[in-house]
Design a protein around this motif. Sequence first.
Motif, PDB file in Angstrom:
ATOM      1  N   ILE A   1       1.028  -1.421   0.234  1.00 60.68           N
ATOM      2  CA  ILE A   1      -0.028   0.452   0.032  1.00 60.68           C
ATOM      3  C   ILE A   1       0.989   1.616  -0.321  1.00 60.68           C
ATOM      4  O   ILE A   1       0.922   2.632  -0.566  1.00 60.68           O
ATOM      5  N   ASP A   2       1.631   1.179   1.333  1.00 62.70           N
ATOM      6  CA  ASP A   2       2.643   2.459   0.938  1.00 62.70           C
ATOM      7  C   ASP A   2       3.090   2.702  -1.067  1.00 62.70           C
ATOM      8  O   ASP A   2       3.699   3.859  -0.670  1.00 62.70           O
ATOM      9  N   ARG A   3       3.983   1.690  -1.283  1.00 66.37           N
ATOM     10  CA  ARG A   3       4.678   1.856  -2.531  1.00 66.37           C
ATOM     11  C   ARG A   3       2.851   2.379  -3.873  1.00 66.37           C
ATOM     12  O   ARG A   3       3.677   3.181  -4.363  1.00 66.37           O
ATOM     13  N   ALA A   4       2.141   1.707  -3.407  1.00 67.76           N
ATOM     14  CA  ALA A   4       0.968   2.103  -4.402  1.00 67.76           C
ATOM     15  C   ALA A   4       0.785   3.461  -3.816  1.00 67.76           C
ATOM     16  O   ALA A   4       0.304   4.174  -5.383  1.00 67.76           O
ATOM     17  N   ASN A   5       1.125   4.392  -2.454  1.00 66.98           N
ATOM     18  CA  ASN A   5       0.668   5.630  -2.611  1.00 66.98           C
ATOM     19  C   ASN A   5       2.009   5.976  -2.425  1.00 66.98           C
ATOM     20  O   ASN A   5       1.763   7.438  -1.664  1.00 66.98           O
ATOM     21  N   ASP A   6       2.880   5.838  -2.666  1.00 61.96           N
ATOM     22  CA  ASP A   6       4.281   6.421  -2.680  1.00 61.96           C
ATOM     23  C   ASP A   6       4.122   8.464  -3.581  1.00 61.96           C
ATOM     24  O   ASP A   6       3.654   8.143  -4.306  1.00 61.96           O
ATOM     25  N   GLN A   7       5.184   9.086  -2.595  1.00 68.82           N
ATOM     26  CA  GLN A   7       5.292  10.135  -3.219  1.00 68.82           C
ATOM     27  C   GLN A   7       6.701  10.499  -4.117  1.00 68.82           C
ATOM     28  O   GLN A   7       7.664  10.029  -3.358  1.00 68.82           O
TER      29      GLN A   7
ATOM     30  N   PHE B   1      -4.685   5.176  -3.456  1.00 67.41           N
ATOM     31  CA  PHE B   1      -5.556   4.266  -2.530  1.00 67.41           C
ATOM     32  C   PHE B   1      -6.184   4.644  -1.000  1.00 67.41           C
ATOM     33  O   PHE B   1      -4.951   4.374  -0.313  1.00 67.41           O
ATOM     34  N   ASP B   2      -7.203   4.034  -1.387  1.00 67.00           N
ATOM     35  CA  ASP B   2      -7.867   4.213   0.038  1.00 67.00           C
ATOM     36  C   ASP B   2      -7.192   2.651   0.801  1.00 67.00           C
ATOM     37  O   ASP B   2      -7.602   1.399   0.531  1.00 67.00           O
ATOM     38  N   GLU B   3      -6.937   3.522   2.284  1.00 66.72           N
ATOM     39  CA  GLU B   3      -6.017   2.616   3.049  1.00 66.72           C
ATOM     40  C   GLU B   3      -7.100   0.785   3.747  1.00 66.72           C
ATOM     41  O   GLU B   3      -6.071   0.087   3.824  1.00 66.72           O
ATOM     42  N   ASN B   4      -8.264   1.335   3.557  1.00 65.54           N
ATOM     43  CA  ASN B   4      -9.371   0.630   3.975  1.00 65.54           C
ATOM     44  C   ASN B   4      -9.955  -0.732   3.003  1.00 65.54           C
ATOM     45  O   ASN B   4      -9.811  -1.551   2.854  1.00 65.54           O
ATOM     46  N   THR B   5     -10.619   0.090   1.853  1.00 64.73           N
ATOM     47  CA  THR B   5     -10.785  -1.067   0.964  1.00 64.73           C
ATOM     48  C   THR B   5      -9.796  -0.925  -0.519  1.00 64.73           C
ATOM     49  O   THR B   5     -10.327  -1.625  -0.835  1.00 64.73           O
ATOM     50  N   LEU B   6      -8.726  -0.352  -0.221  1.00 65.86           N
ATOM     51  CA  LEU B   6      -7.924  -0.491  -0.880  1.00 65.86           C
ATOM     52  C   LEU B   6      -8.738  -0.521  -3.000  1.00 65.86           C
ATOM     53  O   LEU B   6      -7.597  -0.791  -3.043  1.00 65.86           O
ATOM     54  N   SER B   7      -9.422   0.090  -2.012  1.00 64.30           N
ATOM     55  CA  SER B   7     -10.209   0.882  -4.061  1.00 64.30           C
ATOM     56  C   SER B   7      -9.180   1.787  -4.405  1.00 64.30           C
ATOM     57  O   SER B   7      -8.318   2.871  -3.724  1.00 64.30           O
ATOM     58  N   TYR B   8      -9.186   1.927  -5.691  1.00 66.45           N
ATOM     59  CA  TYR B   8      -7.962   3.180  -6.295  1.00 66.45           C
ATOM     60  C   TYR B   8      -9.410   4.753  -6.028  1.00 66.45           C
ATOM     61  O   TYR B   8     -10.218   4.162  -7.138  1.00 66.45           O
ATOM     62  N   MET B   9      -8.990   6.149  -5.798  1.00 67.97           N
ATOM     63  CA  MET B   9      -9.502   6.709  -6.068  1.00 67.97           C
ATOM     64  C   MET B   9      -9.346   7.649  -7.059  1.00 67.97           C
ATOM     65  O   MET B   9     -10.375   9.108  -7.184  1.00 67.97           O
ATOM     66  N   ALA B  10      -8.717   7.473  -7.138  1.00 70.47           N
ATOM     67  CA  ALA B  10      -7.051   9.372  -8.393  1.00 70.47           C
ATOM     68  C   ALA B  10      -7.879   8.797  -9.427  1.00 70.47           C
ATOM     69  O   ALA B  10      -8.638   8.607 -10.125  1.00 70.47           O
ATOM     70  N   SER B  11      -7.640  10.574 -10.832  1.00 73.55           N
ATOM     71  CA  SER B  11      -7.921  10.010 -11.873  1.00 73.55           C
ATOM     72  C   SER B  11      -7.358   9.225 -12.766  1.00 73.55           C
ATOM     73  O   SER B  11      -6.079   8.032 -12.574  1.00 73.55           O
ATOM     74  N   PRO B  12      -8.069   8.697 -13.520  1.00 74.54           N
ATOM     75  CA  PRO B  12      -8.575   7.850 -14.597  1.00 74.54           C
ATOM     76  C   PRO B  12      -7.803   7.969 -15.911  1.00 74.54           C
ATOM     77  O   PRO B  12      -7.330   7.273 -16.357  1.00 74.54           O
TER      78      PRO B  12
END
Length: 390
Positions: free
Chosen positions: A122-128, A145-156
């Motif tokens: 998750i940290d990798r997927a949300n890396d900056q 990525f939402d850290e609870n649902t793990l769903s993608y929330m950002a731009s398509p």
Amino acid sequence: MKVPDNLLFSIFQQQDARVRKNLSEKTLEISTGRRLQDISEDPPSTYHVLNLKKEIAQLSQYSKNRLFADTVLSYMDSSLGKVVDTLNQLYAKTIQAKNQVLQKEELRAIGEYFSSNLKALIDRANDQLGGNYLFGGASLTQKPFDENTLSYMASPEDFKVWLTENLQVSVFLKGGETFGLNVAISQATFASPGVNFNTAGTLSISVGNVSLNVNYTTTQTLNDLANFINSNYSNLVNAKVSQNPDGSYSLMLMPVDISKDISVQDTSGGDFDAGASDFYYPNVLQAVKRMGDKLLGGMYPDDSDLMLLQRAFDRVSFRRSQVGSVLANVKDLQPMQESLQDSLNKQKSDIEDADLSTSIMEYTRYRLAYEALMNIIADQKDMTILRYLK
């Protein structure tokens, strides 16, 4: 015949003004290093210089974009490499757990291993990088990525930059695709894979540009349906009966081609008709959590779990290879851009800059001409110009 004083003075004034003008121009050339001081001196050359300056400025921006893309994609390649390494380790742990020789406590210990590695993923997927999310696409500052649902929330959409007039590359990627799996798992669950379906129906399956319809009847079971799909469409899709973390069973479908997307829907209101979404499509993070939850519950992995984690590894590896390919192209642009920059600067210099050796030589020549003029006047009137002006 004696030359009149007023005629001599007139000739001297003209020659003096011309020589002084030449001296002044060459002095300015030498001091500034520029051949053209004003646009009115040579309009065509100045216009050419202005166009060259515009091209140089644009190329400079492209070069900055290239360096930016190189930095981001290099970091992204490294980050995805670490994700691939983690998924490979988790796959190895899944094989170990599937052998069914471990005790439940040992399975739960492996489940804890999955949980800790999931946090790292998750940290990798949300890396900056530089305050922007690597996998947030065009939204840049929205956590992917939402850290609870793990769903993608950002731009398509990817965030892209121009590297040349005709070449645009993606820099910050949309994580929904980067960590997406082309795997479909039925929302409908079954207590046993060997129990007949209650209601017949039709599954409409799309893999890439290919569509097919698979009918199922009340005389079939979940196992029968999976076997039928594998027997008739093995060139297109793989089917597995997958046990869920709660002990129920679902149908898992996966394209043979890792690059093709899949969508599945029950179009007839049969047992797989689950309302708004008949099948869901887990991403890499959700796939790892699914496996971890099963292990934490003391459940042994099945073939579908291996297939799911293998696909997670393959998909991220595939995305990494795409990033690596773009990165290689970006790096290849550097010598070309540097060569073009040198060429444009030389063209600009040839038009705009003074040839100092020539300018100094001409300055010396004009200086000597001025001194010669002074000597002519002195010889003619036996006096200096100052005396003559008096």
